[in-house]
Design a protein around this motif. Structure first.
Motif, PDB file in Angstrom:
ATOM      1  N   UNK A 180       0.855  -1.179   0.000  1.00  0.00           N
ATOM      2  CA  UNK A 180       0.000   0.000   0.000  1.00  0.00           C
ATOM      3  C   UNK A 180       0.894   1.233   0.000  1.00  0.00           C
ATOM      4  N   UNK A 181       0.660   2.144  -0.930  1.00  0.00           N
ATOM      5  CA  UNK A 181       1.522   3.311  -1.108  1.00  0.00           C
ATOM      6  C   UNK A 181       0.697   4.582  -0.955  1.00  0.00           C
ATOM      7  N   UNK A 182       1.026   5.377   0.054  1.00  0.00           N
ATOM      8  CA  UNK A 182       0.388   6.681   0.255  1.00  0.00           C
ATOM      9  C   UNK A 182       1.189   7.731  -0.511  1.00  0.00           C
ATOM     10  N   UNK A 183       0.659   8.162  -1.624  1.00  0.00           N
ATOM     11  CA  UNK A 183       1.397   9.075  -2.496  1.00  0.00           C
ATOM     12  C   UNK A 183       1.704  10.404  -1.818  1.00  0.00           C
ATOM     13  N   UNK A 184       0.796  10.876  -0.969  1.00  0.00           N
ATOM     14  CA  UNK A 184       0.994  12.168  -0.311  1.00  0.00           C
ATOM     15  C   UNK A 184       1.922  12.084   0.896  1.00  0.00           C
ATOM     16  N   UNK A 185       2.434  10.890   1.192  1.00  0.00           N
ATOM     17  CA  UNK A 185       3.370  10.721   2.305  1.00  0.00           C
ATOM     18  C   UNK A 185       4.776  10.348   1.837  1.00  0.00           C
ATOM     19  N   UNK A 186       4.958  10.145   0.540  1.00  0.00           N
ATOM     20  CA  UNK A 186       6.264   9.726   0.032  1.00  0.00           C
ATOM     21  C   UNK A 186       7.303  10.821   0.228  1.00  0.00           C
ATOM     22  N   UNK A 187       8.542  10.395   0.418  1.00  0.00           N
ATOM     23  CA  UNK A 187       9.650  11.328   0.588  1.00  0.00           C
ATOM     24  C   UNK A 187       9.833  12.151  -0.684  1.00  0.00           C
ATOM     25  N   UNK A 188      10.091  13.441  -0.512  1.00  0.00           N
ATOM     26  CA  UNK A 188      10.251  14.345  -1.648  1.00  0.00           C
ATOM     27  C   UNK A 188      11.672  14.229  -2.210  1.00  0.00           C
ATOM     28  N   UNK A 189      11.897  13.173  -2.995  1.00  0.00           N
ATOM     29  CA  UNK A 189      13.178  12.960  -3.651  1.00  0.00           C
ATOM     30  C   UNK A 189      12.930  12.694  -5.126  1.00  0.00           C
ATOM     31  N   UNK A 190      13.971  12.859  -5.919  1.00  0.00           N
ATOM     32  CA  UNK A 190      13.873  12.773  -7.371  1.00  0.00           C
ATOM     33  C   UNK A 190      13.116  11.534  -7.852  1.00  0.00           C
ATOM     34  N   UNK A 191      13.415  10.374  -7.277  1.00  0.00           N
ATOM     35  CA  UNK A 191      12.829   9.131  -7.766  1.00  0.00           C
ATOM     36  C   UNK A 191      11.321   9.059  -7.530  1.00  0.00           C
ATOM     37  N   UNK A 192      10.808   9.878  -6.607  1.00  0.00           N
ATOM     38  CA  UNK A 192       9.374   9.849  -6.293  1.00  0.00           C
ATOM     39  C   UNK A 192       8.568  10.951  -6.976  1.00  0.00           C
ATOM     40  N   UNK A 193       9.240  11.876  -7.668  1.00  0.00           N
ATOM     41  CA  UNK A 193       8.528  13.015  -8.245  1.00  0.00           C
ATOM     42  C   UNK A 193       7.334  12.573  -9.102  1.00  0.00           C
ATOM     43  N   UNK A 194       7.584  11.605  -9.998  1.00  0.00           N
ATOM     44  CA  UNK A 194       6.544  11.186 -10.928  1.00  0.00           C
ATOM     45  C   UNK A 194       5.338  10.570 -10.241  1.00  0.00           C
ATOM     46  N   UNK A 195       5.540   9.931  -9.095  1.00  0.00           N
ATOM     47  CA  UNK A 195       4.430   9.344  -8.352  1.00  0.00           C
ATOM     48  C   UNK A 195       3.692  10.400  -7.541  1.00  0.00           C
ATOM     49  N   UNK A 196       4.435  11.314  -6.922  1.00  0.00           N
ATOM     50  CA  UNK A 196       3.820  12.356  -6.108  1.00  0.00           C
ATOM     51  C   UNK A 196       2.908  13.250  -6.949  1.00  0.00           C
ATOM     52  N   UNK A 197       3.206  13.369  -8.238  1.00  0.00           N
ATOM     53  CA  UNK A 197       2.347  14.147  -9.143  1.00  0.00           C
ATOM     54  C   UNK A 197       0.884  13.727  -9.061  1.00  0.00           C
ATOM     55  N   UNK A 198       0.635  12.475  -8.665  1.00  0.00           N
ATOM     56  CA  UNK A 198      -0.716  11.928  -8.733  1.00  0.00           C
ATOM     57  C   UNK A 198      -1.441  11.966  -7.390  1.00  0.00           C
ATOM     58  N   UNK A 199      -0.986  12.876  -6.504  1.00  0.00           N
ATOM     59  CA  UNK A 199      -1.757  13.187  -5.318  1.00  0.00           C
ATOM     60  C   UNK A 199      -2.237  14.625  -5.461  1.00  0.00           C
ATOM     61  N   UNK A 200      -2.514  15.310  -4.357  1.00  0.00           N
ATOM     62  CA  UNK A 200      -3.020  16.680  -4.460  1.00  0.00           C
ATOM     63  C   UNK A 200      -2.669  17.440  -3.192  1.00  0.00           C
ATOM     64  N   UNK A 201      -3.134  18.687  -3.104  1.00  0.00           N
ATOM     65  CA  UNK A 201      -2.959  19.474  -1.891  1.00  0.00           C
ATOM     66  C   UNK A 201      -1.569  20.061  -1.726  1.00  0.00           C
ATOM     67  N   UNK A 202      -1.156  20.237  -0.470  1.00  0.00           N
ATOM     68  CA  UNK A 202       0.118  20.885  -0.167  1.00  0.00           C
ATOM     69  C   UNK A 202       1.311  20.125  -0.720  1.00  0.00           C
ATOM     70  N   UNK A 203       1.167  18.804  -0.866  1.00  0.00           N
ATOM     71  CA  UNK A 203       2.279  18.004  -1.395  1.00  0.00           C
ATOM     72  C   UNK A 203       2.601  18.422  -2.826  1.00  0.00           C
ATOM     73  N   UNK A 204       1.591  18.829  -3.589  1.00  0.00           N
ATOM     74  CA  UNK A 204       1.814  19.259  -4.969  1.00  0.00           C
ATOM     75  C   UNK A 204       2.512  20.614  -4.999  1.00  0.00           C
ATOM     76  N   UNK A 205       2.135  21.504  -4.092  1.00  0.00           N
ATOM     77  CA  UNK A 205       2.820  22.796  -4.022  1.00  0.00           C
ATOM     78  C   UNK A 205       4.300  22.587  -3.681  1.00  0.00           C
ATOM     79  N   UNK A 206       4.548  21.667  -2.762  1.00  0.00           N
ATOM     80  CA  UNK A 206       5.932  21.351  -2.393  1.00  0.00           C
ATOM     81  C   UNK A 206       6.679  20.754  -3.586  1.00  0.00           C
TER      82      UNK A 206
END
Length: 288
Positions: free
Chosen positions: A145-171
């Motif tokens: 189970x992967x929580x996209x909005x909780x993933x570490x903000x590192x290069x390898x996760x950028x493409x996955x974090x794109x598919x969440x929303x809220x403050x994580x996207x601003x970051x």
């Protein structure tokens, strides 16, 4: 307002990420005569598939990997959980896969997981935390189970974090804007185009400022100007840097001389050219 197509964009990002590493990505995989479909199946194409270079959340990939993606605001319910495993069993039967261990199951979602965690525990299993945003349970199939909005903000996760929303996207937008010079050309273009489609409000300001970060990257300057718009690109990079860039043939060819002149205006172009070279140097050039 037209509903955003989260799933096709998510599939495209996975293809971009995984296919060069030796995996095939299949979408809308039918598992029965009724319209029973799995979101995405990632299949290892051979022994040389490069698992170790994948983002941590996918380094567990095995022969067959079933992925369920929930767009922001779409909950992963108990019924969704049971339906996913029913589809996985049908997929195993249809493909005549010998062992359950040959199939890993992934659920990617945003928001809280307490409800599904309680459901897993109530059925006699444990959802173990591997890392922030990444959990594991054993149901004969390995389940992640992967929580996209909780993933570490590192290069390898950028493409996955794109598919969440809220403050994580601003970051994420700020991160890409400030560190875009360290991201490969293909990855950066994919991130920008997808980010501007899915999150225009969060990305537009950071993208407007990106020319300042990437002005000295001729490998991407033309594509960036096209994404941002030449006018905004010139405004973002600053007139002085544009004039300096005119001396770099690859850059001016990429942007298009007429587009740059039109964006700056001939009067501003001449004024800045004079300021940069200096009147004395121009006078000597003319005398020569």
């Amino acid at each position: 307002m037209m509903k955003k197509k989260w799933h096709p964009y998510f599939s495209n990002v996975l293809k971009h990420l995984l296919e060069p590493k030796g995996f095939s990505v299949e979408t809308e995989v039918e598992v029965g005569k009724m319209p029973l479909r799995i979101d995405i199946v990632v299949i290892k194409k051979g022994k040389d598939a490069d698992v170790k270079s994948l983002p941590l959340v996918f380094q567990s990939f095995t022969d067959y990997n079933v992925i369920e993606y929930k767009s922001p605001g779409d909950r992963f319910t108990r019924n969704d959980f049971d339906r996913l495993f029913a589809y996985v069993l049908l997929f195993k039967i249809k493909k005549n896969i010998e062992w359950r261990r040959q199939i890993n199951v992934y659920a990617l979602l945003s928001g809280g997981i307490k409800g599904i965690e309680d459901y897993i525990r109530g059925n006699g299993h444990k959802l173990a935390k591997i890392k922030e945003g990444l959990y594991f349970a054993d149901f004969g199939f390995n389940f992640y189970l992967i929580q996209l909005d909780k993933l570490e903000m590192i290069n390898e996760n950028y493409g996955l974090i794109l598919f969440t929303s809220g403050d994580k996207i601003k970051e994420l937008a700020r991160e890409i804007g400030s560190k875009g010079d360290s991201v490969s050309k293909l990855d950066l273009l994919e991130l920008l185009e997808t980010g501007l489609y899915l999150h225009p409000d969060e990305f537009k300001e950071e993208v407007r400022l990106m020319p300042q970060t990437l002005a000295d990257r001729p490998d991407i300057i033309s594509e960036l100007a096209e994404i941002v718009g030449v006018d905004k690109f010139v405004q973002g990079i600053g007139e002085e840097k544009v004039i300096r860039s005119l001396g770099k043939e690859r850059v001016i060819r990429s942007l298009g001389e007429e587009e740059v002149i039109r964006s700056l205006g001939e009067e501003n172009l001449l004024k800045n050219f004079i300021n940069l070279l200096g009147k004395e140097k121009i006078k000597k050039m003319l005398e020569g």
